[in-house]
Design a protein around this motif. Sequence first.
Motif, PDB file in Angstrom:
ATOM      1  N   VAL A 109       0.852  -1.187   0.000  1.00 55.96           N
ATOM      2  CA  VAL A 109       0.000   0.000   0.000  1.00 55.96           C
ATOM      3  C   VAL A 109       0.894   1.245   0.000  1.00 55.96           C
ATOM      4  CG1 VAL A 109      -1.900   1.221   1.111  1.00 55.96           C
ATOM      5  CG2 VAL A 109      -1.731  -1.271   1.331  1.00 55.96           C
ATOM      6  N   MET A 111       0.733   5.456  -0.215  1.00 58.18           N
ATOM      7  CA  MET A 111      -0.111   6.651  -0.127  1.00 58.18           C
ATOM      8  C   MET A 111       0.757   7.890  -0.326  1.00 58.18           C
ATOM      9  SD  MET A 111      -2.637   7.950   2.949  1.00 58.18           S
ATOM     10  CE  MET A 111      -3.777   6.600   2.663  1.00 58.18           C
ATOM     11  N   LEU A 121      -4.755   1.715   6.028  1.00 57.84           N
ATOM     12  CA  LEU A 121      -5.701   1.911   4.929  1.00 57.84           C
ATOM     13  C   LEU A 121      -7.120   1.596   5.373  1.00 57.84           C
ATOM     14  CD1 LEU A 121      -6.252   2.474   1.915  1.00 57.84           C
ATOM     15  CD2 LEU A 121      -5.877   0.027   1.490  1.00 57.84           C
ATOM     16  N   PHE A 124      -8.445   4.510   7.332  1.00 57.96           N
ATOM     17  CA  PHE A 124      -8.248   5.837   6.751  1.00 57.96           C
ATOM     18  C   PHE A 124      -9.578   6.504   6.425  1.00 57.96           C
ATOM     19  CE2 PHE A 124      -6.857   8.977   3.575  1.00 57.96           C
ATOM     20  CZ  PHE A 124      -5.788   9.533   4.262  1.00 57.96           C
ATOM     21  N   ASP A 126     -12.022   8.043   4.246  1.00 56.82           N
ATOM     22  CA  ASP A 126     -12.238   7.978   2.797  1.00 56.82           C
ATOM     23  C   ASP A 126     -12.604   9.325   2.184  1.00 56.82           C
ATOM     24  OD1 ASP A 126     -14.704   8.163   3.929  1.00 56.82           O
ATOM     25  OD2 ASP A 126     -15.515   6.316   3.070  1.00 56.82           O
ATOM     26  N   ILE A 132      -7.707   6.003  -6.276  1.00 58.55           N
ATOM     27  CA  ILE A 132      -6.933   4.802  -5.927  1.00 58.55           C
ATOM     28  C   ILE A 132      -6.666   4.029  -7.202  1.00 58.55           C
ATOM     29  CG2 ILE A 132      -6.948   2.597  -4.697  1.00 58.55           C
ATOM     30  CD1 ILE A 132      -8.627   3.834  -2.545  1.00 58.55           C
ATOM     31  N   VAL A 155      -2.649   5.047  -3.367  1.00 63.08           N
ATOM     32  CA  VAL A 155      -3.666   5.988  -2.894  1.00 63.08           C
ATOM     33  C   VAL A 155      -3.169   7.418  -3.080  1.00 63.08           C
ATOM     34  CG1 VAL A 155      -5.095   6.698  -0.942  1.00 63.08           C
ATOM     35  CG2 VAL A 155      -4.425   4.292  -1.189  1.00 63.08           C
TER      36      VAL A 155
END
Length: 463
Positions: A109, A111, A121, A124, A126, A132, A155
């Motif tokens: 993942v 970000m 994640l 997190f 949204d 994404i 992300v």
Amino acid sequence: GEPFLNITLEENVTKMDEVVVTGMFNKPRESYTGSVTTITSKELKMFRGQNMIQTLGNIDPSFNIVQNNSLGSNPNNLPEVNIRGNSSLPTSLNELEQGVKAQLNAPLVIMDGFEISLQKLMDFNDEEIESINLLKDASATAIYGSRGSNGVIVVTTKKPEAGKLKLLVRTGLQLEVPDLTSYDLLNAWEKLDLEKRMGFYDGIRNEEYYNSLYKSVVEGTDTYWLSKPLHLGVGQVYNVRLEGGNQEFRWSGTVGYKGNTGVMKNSFRNVLDASLTLSYTMKNFLFQNQLSITNVKSSESNYGDFSEYVQMNSYWRPYDENGQPYKTFPGHPSEGSGDVPNPLYNASLNTKDESKDLQVINNFSMEWNILDGLLARAQIGISKNLTRSDEFKPASHTDFQDLDYTRKGKYVYGIDEGLTIDGNLTLSYAKTLAEKHALYGGLNYSISQSDSYGHTFTAEGFP
């Protein structure tokens, strides 16, 4: 009179070029040959689930969330996720029980250029996500090496917009509804009659046991155990975002709260997060700093596992005439088994299984547009994590019914700390020639250091 003016506006539609964000650099979609799924913020809202991982599973069928019936909709469960199938298997039963399989096959993942955990994640906010990208094939490995062998989730968070001060507020409810329609269990009469016809109660001893059960059923005992630990889970969601600034300096601040309540009574996961983003542009340079603080408080249900209630017999009455739960039920004489614990008795005790997690992340990045199409980027990120857990079971808990009195009752306290430092240097070049041909090149250097330690204290033997 006044002259008459006839003004006609001509339509001019401008379409932005679509790009694929890989976490290190951006490539035009038409030149990206790998398998990728791009998910927009609009789609995240349309298919919103209990958490971000469930939302991604609702959108993309290739984002496979392995079902775990024993944990069900437990809001504290980190599900096993795979994008490219199982690349590794546990080497022992102990590893399987500890969830090593889920860790081995979990995707990477990323970000905003920094690696985060799958747990981060899941928790997190949204509302802070712009898009994404799911990188699914060998192209992910080509970019990230062995780290991307299980696929990559890239992300991109929302950036502050210039202009007047904006205030965005969102509130909502989340409902977790237990569904028992797939269960078709025998009622007390049917279960007792079936066992009788199969010869479970042949013999004098067994006949006495059968008569006691028969008397209880005649008196109206028919317990639907499946509904005992369940309820309608009602969660609340709040989010406030402020942003503003001009073309040179922009900022945004966000505070969000997500309260997830499980269908098992007294299970919950409450996430409180805050973030601050500062962005400054000076000629060909862009400086950006992102600070985020996340505090999570979670609790497991004191009603135990749902599987315990599935195994209970409907001809057992859970409470006595005073409304107090029975501690155990007598086992079947012919089987020679011991007493069967009543899970509702344990639920009535003063048990505790809670944890608190605090995470602080600060990411700084600098971009330099050297020439048209030539971009250099430097990033450094620091992440600090602190987790505390408390678990207590009194001596009267049925887990200790066969132990010596010196071992009855248990308290476990754990504390874990972690510090991670990440750094990235990226140089990329992209140029379109004659509106048909694309020239692209990229270099990346990454470094990471992680330190963690933990302590667990266990005490046994309580009166």
